[in-house]
Design a protein around this motif. Structure first.
Motif, mmCIF file in Angstrom:
data_model
loop_
_atom_site.group_PDB
_atom_site.id
_atom_site.type_symbol
_atom_site.label_atom_id
_atom_site.label_comp_id
_atom_site.label_asym_id
_atom_site.label_seq_id
_atom_site.Cartn_x
_atom_site.Cartn_y
_atom_site.Cartn_z
ATOM 1 N N ASN A 117 55.900 83.726 99.501
ATOM 2 C CA ASN A 117 55.272 84.175 98.253
ATOM 3 C C ASN A 117 53.937 83.499 97.961
ATOM 4 O OD1 ASN A 117 57.402 85.955 97.704
ATOM 5 N ND2 ASN A 117 58.618 84.280 96.841
ATOM 6 N N ALA A 118 53.434 82.762 98.933
ATOM 7 C CA ALA A 118 52.155 82.054 98.737
ATOM 8 C C ALA A 118 51.095 82.607 99.689
ATOM 9 C CB ALA A 118 52.355 80.566 99.008
ATOM 10 N N ASP A 119 49.839 82.397 99.325
ATOM 11 C CA ASP A 119 48.733 82.634 100.252
ATOM 12 C C ASP A 119 48.658 81.403 101.130
ATOM 13 O OD1 ASP A 119 47.643 85.119 99.875
ATOM 14 O OD2 ASP A 119 46.309 84.478 98.263
ATOM 15 N N ARG A 120 48.824 81.589 102.449
ATOM 16 C CA ARG A 120 48.911 80.469 103.380
ATOM 17 C C ARG A 120 47.639 80.345 104.206
ATOM 18 N NH1 ARG A 120 52.955 83.599 103.050
ATOM 19 N NH2 ARG A 120 52.482 84.749 104.936
ATOM 20 N N TYR A 121 47.144 79.106 104.308
ATOM 21 C CA TYR A 121 45.951 78.802 105.098
ATOM 22 C C TYR A 121 46.281 77.663 106.042
ATOM 23 C CZ TYR A 121 43.606 81.592 101.606
ATOM 24 O OH TYR A 121 43.241 82.633 100.785
ATOM 25 N N PHE A 122 45.977 77.853 107.309
ATOM 26 C CA PHE A 122 46.237 76.819 108.307
ATOM 27 C C PHE A 122 44.945 76.048 108.533
ATOM 28 C CE2 PHE A 122 49.551 79.883 108.612
ATOM 29 C CZ PHE A 122 50.679 79.079 108.701
ATOM 30 N N ILE A 123 45.029 74.743 108.291
ATOM 31 C CA ILE A 123 43.849 73.877 108.342
ATOM 32 C C ILE A 123 43.818 73.191 109.697
ATOM 33 C CG2 ILE A 123 42.717 71.878 107.286
ATOM 34 C CD1 ILE A 123 44.410 72.568 104.713
ATOM 35 N N MET A 124 42.693 73.304 110.375
ATOM 36 C CA MET A 124 42.561 72.618 111.669
ATOM 37 C C MET A 124 41.103 72.335 111.955
ATOM 38 S SD MET A 124 43.380 75.654 114.430
ATOM 39 C CE MET A 124 45.007 75.970 113.810
ATOM 40 N N GLY A 125 40.907 71.411 112.873
ATOM 41 C CA GLY A 125 39.556 71.066 113.287
ATOM 42 C C GLY A 125 38.993 72.114 114.232
ATOM 43 N N THR A 126 37.674 72.134 114.340
ATOM 44 C CA THR A 126 37.032 73.083 115.250
ATOM 45 C C THR A 126 37.532 72.891 116.676
ATOM 46 O OG1 THR A 126 35.184 71.537 115.436
ATOM 47 C CG2 THR A 126 34.873 73.412 113.968
ATOM 48 N N ASP A 127 37.824 71.639 117.053
ATOM 49 C CA ASP A 127 38.297 71.375 118.412
ATOM 50 C C ASP A 127 39.565 72.173 118.719
ATOM 51 O OD1 ASP A 127 39.590 69.803 116.475
ATOM 52 O OD2 ASP A 127 39.987 68.169 117.877
ATOM 53 N N ASN A 128 40.514 72.198 117.797
ATOM 54 C CA ASN A 128 41.739 72.967 118.007
ATOM 55 C C ASN A 128 41.521 74.459 117.815
ATOM 56 O OD1 ASN A 128 43.696 71.092 118.826
ATOM 57 N ND2 ASN A 128 43.862 70.341 116.736
ATOM 58 N N TYR A 129 40.755 74.816 116.801
ATOM 59 C CA TYR A 129 40.532 76.242 116.542
ATOM 60 C C TYR A 129 39.873 76.919 117.750
ATOM 61 C CZ TYR A 129 39.372 80.566 114.186
ATOM 62 O OH TYR A 129 39.291 81.888 113.852
ATOM 63 N N ASP A 130 38.968 76.205 118.386
ATOM 64 C CA ASP A 130 38.287 76.759 119.560
ATOM 65 C C ASP A 130 39.235 76.973 120.742
ATOM 66 O OD1 ASP A 130 35.947 76.756 118.129
ATOM 67 O OD2 ASP A 130 35.173 74.918 119.023
ATOM 68 N N LYS A 131 40.380 76.290 120.732
ATOM 69 C CA LYS A 131 41.350 76.408 121.827
ATOM 70 C C LYS A 131 42.411 77.487 121.583
ATOM 71 C CE LYS A 131 41.121 71.453 122.670
ATOM 72 N NZ LYS A 131 41.835 70.205 122.380
ATOM 73 N N ILE A 132 42.433 78.083 120.404
ATOM 74 C CA ILE A 132 43.496 79.048 120.070
ATOM 75 C C ILE A 132 43.622 80.152 121.110
ATOM 76 C CG2 ILE A 132 44.002 80.958 118.481
ATOM 77 C CD1 ILE A 132 43.811 79.165 116.199
ATOM 78 N N THR A 133 42.515 80.572 121.687
ATOM 79 C CA THR A 133 42.577 81.660 122.664
ATOM 80 C C THR A 133 43.434 81.303 123.879
ATOM 81 O OG1 THR A 133 40.493 80.872 123.598
ATOM 82 C CG2 THR A 133 40.361 82.703 122.028
ATOM 83 N N ASN A 134 43.675 80.008 124.101
ATOM 84 C CA ASN A 134 44.517 79.562 125.222
ATOM 85 C C ASN A 134 45.970 79.325 124.810
ATOM 86 O OD1 ASN A 134 42.140 79.413 126.779
ATOM 87 N ND2 ASN A 134 41.756 77.352 126.019
ATOM 88 N N TRP A 135 46.278 79.459 123.541
ATOM 89 C CA TRP A 135 47.615 79.149 123.042
ATOM 90 C C TRP A 135 48.552 80.329 123.223
ATOM 91 C CZ3 TRP A 135 46.706 76.410 117.672
ATOM 92 C CH2 TRP A 135 45.996 75.215 117.879
ATOM 93 N N LYS A 136 49.860 80.040 123.179
ATOM 94 C CA LYS A 136 50.885 81.081 123.240
ATOM 95 C C LYS A 136 50.680 82.056 122.082
ATOM 96 C CE LYS A 136 55.853 81.716 123.265
ATOM 97 N NZ LYS A 136 56.775 81.685 122.150
ATOM 98 N N ASP A 137 50.732 83.367 122.390
ATOM 99 C CA ASP A 137 50.555 84.424 121.382
ATOM 100 C C ASP A 137 49.217 84.306 120.659
ATOM 101 O OD1 ASP A 137 53.044 85.460 122.061
ATOM 102 O OD2 ASP A 137 54.084 84.379 120.469
ATOM 103 N N ALA A 138 48.176 84.065 121.434
ATOM 104 C CA ALA A 138 46.832 83.852 120.878
ATOM 105 C C ALA A 138 46.371 85.000 119.984
ATOM 106 C CB ALA A 138 45.826 83.627 122.004
ATOM 107 N N GLU A 139 46.627 86.241 120.411
ATOM 108 C CA GLU A 139 46.187 87.391 119.606
ATOM 109 C C GLU A 139 46.838 87.387 118.223
ATOM 110 O OE1 GLU A 139 43.742 89.715 120.153
ATOM 111 O OE2 GLU A 139 43.302 88.323 121.778
ATOM 112 N N ALA A 140 48.145 87.135 118.192
ATOM 113 C CA ALA A 140 48.856 87.095 116.906
ATOM 114 C C ALA A 140 48.327 85.955 116.040
ATOM 115 C CB ALA A 140 50.359 86.934 117.141
#
Length: 178
Positions: free
Chosen positions: A98-121
């Motif tokens: 029931n909340a608006d959710r925001y995931f906080i992370m550094g640019t270093d991790n955010y830039d790696k998301i494309t390599n993570w499991k289920d990157a598109e999702a």
């Protein structure tokens, strides 16, 4: 009535530093968040030199004890298998639907998301607040790694962690043998 706006800040927090606290306080103000939760990785997270979850949790609690908009979400320690970001995000979705959710992370991790499991999702289904440590001039020289190295080298960590965290580290003889 508008939804509560909540941020989730994941990491190992090994240990939590003044930079973590300062960044989160500024994010709360800039993004008008109602609350931010620290989400420390559980003991099943495989990372060299990671101390026990309960010590990391205790240090976060000491660092945030006077912060009314910052809390800790400690459910990851109850999970005894490898957790991917997508798994953690889905659990947070269920718990805070029931909340608006925001995931906080550094640019270093955010830039790696494309390599993570289920990157598109991860890219398509979630909202992020991305922090660039390099632009935060007074926090860029503080990291958990620097704190651990200073402890090993018997150097002062006075300006790097909250005082209560420093005393907790010394009292429990943490990071000396890593």
């Amino acid at each position: 009535m508008s939804k509560e706006k909540i941020g989730f800040f994941g990491g190992s927090f090994n240990p939590v530093t003044n930079a973590h606290i300062k960044l989160i306080k500024s994010v709360i103000i800039k993004e008008k968040l109602d609350k931010v939760y620290f989400v420390p990785m559980g003991n099943s997270y495989e990372k060299q030199g990671l101390i026990d979850f309960n010590h990391r949790k205790n240090m976060i609690n000491l660092a945030i004890e006077n912060e009314e908009k910052i809390e800790i979400l400690d459910f990851l320690n109850d999970i005894n298998h490898k957790m991917y970001a997508i798994d953690t995000f889905k659990l947070i979705d269920e718990k805070f639907k029931n909340a608006d959710r925001y995931f906080i992370m550094g640019t270093d991790n955010y830039d790696k998301i494309t390599n993570w499991k289920d990157a598109e999702a991860l890219k398509d289904n979630y909202k992020y607040i991305v922090l660039d440590r390099k632009t935060e001039s007074d926090t860029k020289e503080i990291s958990s790694t620097i704190v651990r190295n200073k402890i090993i080298n018997k150097e002062s960590i006075d300006d790097l962690v909250p005082n209560k965290v420093k005393y907790y580290i010394y009292k429990n003889n943490l990071y000396n043998s890593n």
